[in-house]
Write a protein that holds these residues in place. Structure first.
Motif, PDB file in Angstrom:
ATOM      1  N   ILE A 435       0.870  -1.174   0.000  1.00 14.68           N
ATOM      2  CA  ILE A 435       0.000   0.000   0.000  1.00 14.68           C
ATOM      3  C   ILE A 435       0.908   1.225   0.000  1.00 14.68           C
ATOM      4  N   THR A 436       0.893   1.950  -1.079  1.00 16.10           N
ATOM      5  CA  THR A 436       1.771   3.102  -1.182  1.00 16.10           C
ATOM      6  C   THR A 436       1.183   4.307  -0.456  1.00 16.10           C
ATOM      7  N   ALA A 437       2.078   5.089   0.137  1.00 22.21           N
ATOM      8  CA  ALA A 437       1.650   6.328   0.782  1.00 22.21           C
ATOM      9  C   ALA A 437       1.423   7.435  -0.239  1.00 22.21           C
ATOM     10  N   TYR A 438       1.822   7.225  -1.463  1.00 27.24           N
ATOM     11  CA  TYR A 438       1.683   8.246  -2.508  1.00 27.24           C
ATOM     12  C   TYR A 438       0.301   8.117  -3.156  1.00 27.24           C
ATOM     13  N   GLN A 439      -0.723   8.525  -2.424  1.00 32.22           N
ATOM     14  CA  GLN A 439      -2.094   8.509  -2.923  1.00 32.22           C
ATOM     15  C   GLN A 439      -2.888   9.567  -2.163  1.00 32.22           C
ATOM     16  N   PRO A 440      -3.998  10.036  -2.740  1.00 28.40           N
ATOM     17  CA  PRO A 440      -4.747  11.140  -2.109  1.00 28.40           C
ATOM     18  C   PRO A 440      -5.220  10.853  -0.686  1.00 28.40           C
ATOM     19  N   LYS A 441      -5.468   9.582  -0.378  1.00 30.10           N
ATOM     20  CA  LYS A 441      -5.937   9.252   0.974  1.00 30.10           C
ATOM     21  C   LYS A 441      -4.794   8.772   1.872  1.00 30.10           C
ATOM     22  N   SER A 442      -3.617   9.285   1.598  1.00 30.88           N
ATOM     23  CA  SER A 442      -2.427   8.891   2.348  1.00 30.88           C
ATOM     24  C   SER A 442      -2.527   9.213   3.842  1.00 30.88           C
ATOM     25  N   ASN A 443      -3.125  10.351   4.160  1.00 24.87           N
ATOM     26  CA  ASN A 443      -3.219  10.729   5.576  1.00 24.87           C
ATOM     27  C   ASN A 443      -4.115   9.771   6.351  1.00 24.87           C
ATOM     28  N   LEU A 444      -5.239   9.405   5.758  1.00 24.81           N
ATOM     29  CA  LEU A 444      -6.126   8.420   6.376  1.00 24.81           C
ATOM     30  C   LEU A 444      -5.392   7.101   6.563  1.00 24.81           C
ATOM     31  N   LEU A 445      -4.666   6.673   5.543  1.00 24.72           N
ATOM     32  CA  LEU A 445      -3.902   5.433   5.601  1.00 24.72           C
ATOM     33  C   LEU A 445      -2.901   5.460   6.747  1.00 24.72           C
ATOM     34  N   ARG A 446      -2.141   6.536   6.843  1.00 27.47           N
ATOM     35  CA  ARG A 446      -1.105   6.632   7.878  1.00 27.47           C
ATOM     36  C   ARG A 446      -1.716   6.629   9.284  1.00 27.47           C
ATOM     37  N   ILE A 447      -2.774   7.390   9.447  1.00 24.07           N
ATOM     38  CA  ILE A 447      -3.383   7.522  10.770  1.00 24.07           C
ATOM     39  C   ILE A 447      -3.988   6.196  11.232  1.00 24.07           C
TER      40      ILE A 447
END
Length: 829
Positions: A435-447
C-alpha cells in the motif's frame, strides 16, 4: 375594468400562495417541536419539498436500514448547481486526484450535514425539517446566498431504526400535556433505548470500521462526494447546555493548522447566535478530535473540516424536562432552535471562507499524493497462509477509498514490524500486499496504520489505539522507501468434486470465513470434527484446530457436492484425502480428533445488560457467521428448558439478582451435565468467590494518605489516571488450548477496564497479561499496575461442561479479526 384589475390581483396573490413551500407545521399537522415526527413523516416532508423545488433540490435514497427504512440525502443548491450536480462532483474529485483527468471548472464548497446518528438524540431529525425549509425559503435572503455559493447535503436521519424505536415508545407513553417531572415515565426510556441501530451498535463509533450496513452505505456515498465540511448533530445529558467548537484537546497530531483554525472560526459564528439570544453554551471541553472513527474525526482525517454539535437533552428530555438547578424547563422547541442556529452558523462560516476551504482541501490531497507525511512511504502486509484475511482486509481498504496492490516480485529490504516496533530485514514475496503512501488518501492510511498514536492530553473518552496490524491481526511493516504496487486480483477459491471418493476433507482454521464455513456445515447437518493437535498428511502440515469432515457419519448422496460448494462459497480451500492415517500427529480415529456439536445457543438480554455488548454478540451470530442464536430475557433464566440448551452467553452487564444463589445453583447443575457458559466482562463479577466457581479477584492495596487529600479540581485527571479508555495489549496465550486455535501468533486485544482477576487455581489460564503486555494507547498511572499479571481468558471445567471467563470482549464493536476467531472457538469447541 376595475373588476379585471381585482381579478388579476387575486390571481397574482394566489400564485404567490401556491409558490410558497409547505411548512413543517402545515405538513405535520402540529407545530414543529410539540410532538416528535415519525421517520416516515420526515421522509415524506423532504419528498414534498422536492416536488415543490425540483430546480433547487434533489432527494436521493442511498441505502436502507436493517429494518428496511430508507436512508436519504437531500442535495440543496441553486438551480444552476443542481442542473450540473454530477459535473460538480466529478470536477471536485478530479481536483483532489480521486478521479482521473483534469477538472474543467472549480467546484463550490460541498457541505454535508448529518442529523440523528444516535436515535434517541431525536431533536436532530426534527431540526432538519426547519433547516431544509429555510434553505428553500425564497424569502430568506441569507439561505438563498448559501444556495448560490455551495452545494449542501442534508441527511435528516442517519439512524432511522434507533430514531423510530425511541419516537414510537415516547409517543405511546407521553401525556397529552408533557409531564416535565424528571422521574415521570416519559423520561424513563426502556432497555435497550433508541441510541443504537437495529443491532445496537453505536454508529458514531463505526465510521472507520464500517461494520454496519448503514455506515457502509453512507461511506460509499461519502466517498463519491468527499465534502469539504461535515457537521454532526448530537444531544448530551439534559442537565447540560450546548456544545459547539472549538473542540477539546486532545487533537490528533495530524490535524492541519487550517483545520484547527476553521474549528475556531465555527465557534465564532455559533457564539454570535447564542450570545444574541442569551443561550447558554460551552466550548473546548469533553469533545475532542482524537479517535478517528467519529462523525467529526473520520471526515477530518479525510481532509474535511469535521465538527460535532451537542445539545443538552437526549432521550431523557422528551418534549420537555424541568431543570431545577437551571431554573428552567428544557423543551424540544428550544432544542430545535439551537440546532437550527448552529446549522446556519455552519453555513455562514463556510460561505465566509468559500475559496479558502476549497483551496485547502485540494492542497491536503495533493500533498498527500505527492509528498506524503510520516516516516513510512509504503506499507507491506504479508499474505502467505492468511489469504482470506487479506481478502477481507482488501475489501475494507476499498471501502475506505484506499488503493493497494501486490509486490509482483521478490526482494529483501528493511522495515519496521508494526506490532512490536522492531526494525528488521524483510523478505517481500511476490503476492505480499503493498500500500503506497503516494495517494490522495495517504493521511487516512497513515493515521489508521499508526501503531502508537501520540496523545497530547490524557482526558479522552474512547479508544486510544487502533493500529490496523492489531485490528486485523496482520504481519505488517512500515517501509521508508517508495515501492510501486502491481495490480491485485483476489483469487477465487474453487473446490471441484474429486475424481475419487475421499476418506475426508480437511480445512484449515485461521480465518473468520472458516467459522462461517463451519456454521453452514452444521446447519446443513454435516458432522464436522476437529484435531486438537497439529498433524501432517499428504506432505501438508496442519495446525491444531483444523477441521476434518469425514465420509463416516455423513452417509448422504449429496455429501461431496454440498461440502465442496459450501467451501468454495466461503473462500475455504479443501484438501480431500484418501486415508485417515497421518504422517505425524493423530490419526482421524484418535481421541484427539473430536466431533463438534451443532449447539443450541442462548444469549441473555434485557435490563442490566450492556445493550452494545449484547448487540455485538447478536450481530456476530446473525450477520457475521449466520448461525442461529436464541435471545432470552435474563429475568427468565430459571424457567429455561435447560436440557435443550448447549451454550449460554452472558454479555457484559450488571447481573445482580439475575444471578443470585438459586440461579447459580441451577446454572452449575446444568454445566456439570454438559452445558457451557460464556461469561463476558462485567458478567464475570457474578461468579467471583461463589461456591463451585473458581474465579476470584486480586486483593487491592490500601489507600495511601495522598488518596484521602486529593484536590477536587484534579478530579477529572485523577479519574483518567485510573482508566484505560481502550488500549492495545498482547496476551500471553496457551497456544495448545482450543480457545486459542487459529488466532495469530501474537494475540492483541483492546483492554478497556481492569477486572483484576487472580489466575485460576483449578482450570486453564488461556490468556493473561504479564509485565510486558502493553502495546499502545493511553493507560493511567494507577491503572497500569492493575493490568499486569492478571487473567483475561480463563476456562474452568465443571463435570461434563465448562465455564469460560472473558474479561475482555473479543467481538467488541465487531472490530477485532482475531477476536471473532477466538469467540468462534468459545462457542463451537
Amino acid at each position: 375594468m376595475l373588476k379585471v384589475v381585482h381579478f388579476l390581483l387575486l390571481l397574482f396573490s394566489l400564485n404567490q400562495v401556491f409558490a410558497q413551500n409547505t411548512t413543517p407545521d402545515q405538513y405535520l399537522g402540529f407545530p414543529l417541536g410539540s410532538k416528535f415526527a415519525f421517520h416516515s413523516q420526515i421522509v415524506q416532508y423532504f419528498t414534498t419539498l422536492q416536488s415543490q423545488n425540483k430546480d433547487r433540490m434533489k432527494l436521493t435514497q442511498y441505502g436502507t436500514t436493517n429494518e428496511g427504512r430508507p436512508l436519504m440525502i437531500a442535495f440543496v443548491s441553486s438551480p444552476e448547481n443542481i442542473s450540473k450536480l454530477n459535473a460538480i462532483r466529478e470536477n471536485h474529485l478530479k481536483s483532489i486526484g480521486l478521479m482521473p483527468g483534469k477538472p474543467d471548472a472549480s467546484a463550490p464548497p460541498i457541505v454535508w450535514m448529518s442529523y440523528n446518528v444516535h436515535g434517541n438524540e431525536s431533536v436532530s431529525a426534527n431540526a432538519s425539517l426547519k433547516v431544509i425549509y429555510e434553505l428553500l425559503n425564497k424569502n430568506n435572503s441569507l439561505t438563498q446566498d448559501f444556495l448560490k455559493n455551495m452545494v449542501i447535503m442534508i441527511d435528516p436521519c442517519i439512524n432511522p431504526d434507533g430514531y423510530e424505536r425511541y419516537t414510537q415508545w415516547y409517543n405511546r407513553v407521553q401525556n397529552t400535556v408533557p409531564d416535565v417531572t424528571p422521574f415521570a415515565t416519559e423520561h424513563d426510556e426502556p432497555w435497550p433505548g433508541g441510541r443504537f441501530n437495529h443491532y445496537l451498535f453505536d454508529l458514531n463509533r463505526d465510521w472507520a470500521w464500517q461494520t454496519q450496513k448503514e455506515t457502509q452505505e453512507r461511506i460509499a456515498l461519502y466517498n463519491q462526494w468527499m465534502p469539504h465540511f461535515h457537521a454532526d448533530f448530537h444531544e448530551m445529558g439534559s442537565s447540560r447546555s450546548y456544545y459547539f467548537p472549538p473542540a477539546a484537546k486532545p487533537f490528533h497530531k495530524d490535524i492541519t493548522p487550517w483545520q484547527r483554525q476553521f474549528n475556531d472560526l465555527i465557534g465564532e459564528y455559533c457564539r454570535k447566535y447564542f450570545d444574541k439570544n442569551n443561550w447558554a453554551y460551552f466550548t473546548k471541553y469533553n469533545y475532542d478530535l482524537f479517535y478517528p472513527s467519529y462523525g467529526d474525526t473520520w471526515p477530518t482525517v479525510n481532509g474535511a473540516v469535521g465538527v460535532t454539535y451537542e445539545q443538552g437533552g437526549g432521550g431523557r428530555a422528551g418534549l420537555g424536562i424541568e431543570r431545577r438547578e437551571e431554573h428552567d424547563t428544557l423543551t424540544l422547541t428550544s432544542r430545535i432552535s439551537h440546532h437550527y442556529a448552529t446549522s446556519l452558523a455552519t453555513l455562514e462560516a463556510v460561505q465566509s471562507q468559500k475559496e479558502k476551504i476549497v483551496e485547502e482541501f485540494i492542497k491536503y490531497h495533493d500533498n498527500a499524493a505527492k509528498v506524503p507525511g510520516g516516516t513510512y512511504k509504503t506499507y507491506l502486509v504479508k499474505t502467505k497462509g492468511q489469504e482470506e484475511r487479506i481478502r477481507s482486509f482488501g475489501d475494507w481498504l476499498t471501502r475506505q477509498g484506499i488503493t493497494y496492490g501486490i509486490a509482483g516480485k521478490s526482494v529483501t529490504t528493511k522495515g519496521t514490524e508494526l506490532i512490536n516496533a522492531t526494525d528488521e530485514s524483510v523478505k517481500i514475496e511476490n503476492n505480499d500486499l503493498l500500500i503506497t503512501a503516494y495517494q490522495p488518501k495517504s493521511n487516512l492510511l497513515r493515521i489508521l496504520f499508526e501503531p502508537k498514536p501520540i496523545l497530547e492530553d490524557s482526558v479522552t473518552y474512547d479508544v486510544t489505539s487502533w493500529g490496523l496490524s492489531y485490528i486485523f491481526g496482520l504481519k505488517a511493516y512500515g517501509l521508508k522507501e517508495k515501492l510501486t504496487p502491481a495490480p491485485y486480483q483476489s483469487e477465487k477459491i474453487e473446490n471441484p468434486v474429486p475424481g475419487f471418493t475421499p476418506y475426508a476433507y480437511i480445512a484449515k482454521w485461521s480465518e473468520v470465513e472458516d467459522a462461517v464455513f463451519l456454521a453452514e456445515l452444521l446447519k446443513n447437518g454435516i458432522l464436522v470434527k476437529t484435531s486438537n493437535v497439529p498433524f501432517e498428511i499428504d506432505n501438508a502440515k496442519f495446525n491444531a484446530g483444523t477441521l476434518i469432515i469425514t465420509k463416516k457419519g455423513n452417509e448422504r448422496t449429496d455429501f461431496d457436492k454440498l461440502v465442496t460448494s459450501i467451501a468454495s462459497k466461503h473462500y475455504v480451500k479443501l484438501l480431500p484425502v484418501k486415508t485417515g492415517m497421518v504422517t505425524s500427529g493423530s490419526d482421524f480415529g484418535d481421541d484427539h480428533i473430536a466431533a463438534l456439536k451443532t449447539p443450541k445457543i442462548v444469549v441473555l438480554s434485557g435490563d442490566g445488560i450492556s445493550a452494545t455488548a449484547f448487540g455485538a454478540v447478536w450481530h456476530y451470530f446473525e450477520q457475521q457467521i449466520k448461525y442461529p442464536a436464541t435471545i432470552v430475557n435474563a429475568g427468565k433464566l430459571l424457567s429455561l428448558p435447560w436440557a435443550e440448551i448447549d451454550v449460554l452467553i452472558l454479555p457484559d452487564g450488571k447481573y445482580g439478582d439475575m444471578l443470585g444463589e438459586k440461579q447459580l445453583e441451577v446454572l452449575q447443575n446444568w454445566v456439570k451435565s454438559g452445558g457451557k457458559v460464556i461469561a463476558m466482562e462485567g458478567a464475570t463479577d457474578a461468579f467471583i468467590n461463589k461456591t463451585g466457581f473458581n474465579l476470584s479477584k486480586k486483593s487491592s492495596d490500601k489507600k495511601k494518605d495522598a488518596d484521602f487529600f486529593k484536590k477536587y479540581g484534579d478530579k477529572e485527571r485523577a479519574d483518567a489516571s485510573d482508566s484505560s479508555p481502550g488500549s492495545m495489549f498482547q496476551l500471553t496465550m496457551d497456544k495448545t488450548h482450543p480457545l486459542s486455535f487459529g488466532c495469530s501468533d501474537e494475540y492483541v486485544t483492546l483492554v478497556r477496564d481492569s477486572y483484576e482477576r487472580e489466575y485460576l487455581k483449578e482450570g486453564w489460564n488461556v490468556g493473561y497479561l504479564t509485565e510486558t503486555g502493553y502495546k499502545a494507547g493511553f493507560v493511567g498511572s494507577k491503572m497500569s499496575g492493575k493490568l499486569k499479571n492478571t487473567l483475561i481468558l480463563g476456562v474452568q471445567e465443571m463435570g461434563k461442561g465448562q465455564v469460560i471467563y472473558m474479561m475482555e470482549d473479543p467481538v467488541f464493536r465487531a472490530m477485532l479479526y482475531n477476536g471473532k476467531i477466538l469467540f468462534s472457538n468459545a462457542v463451537f469447541r
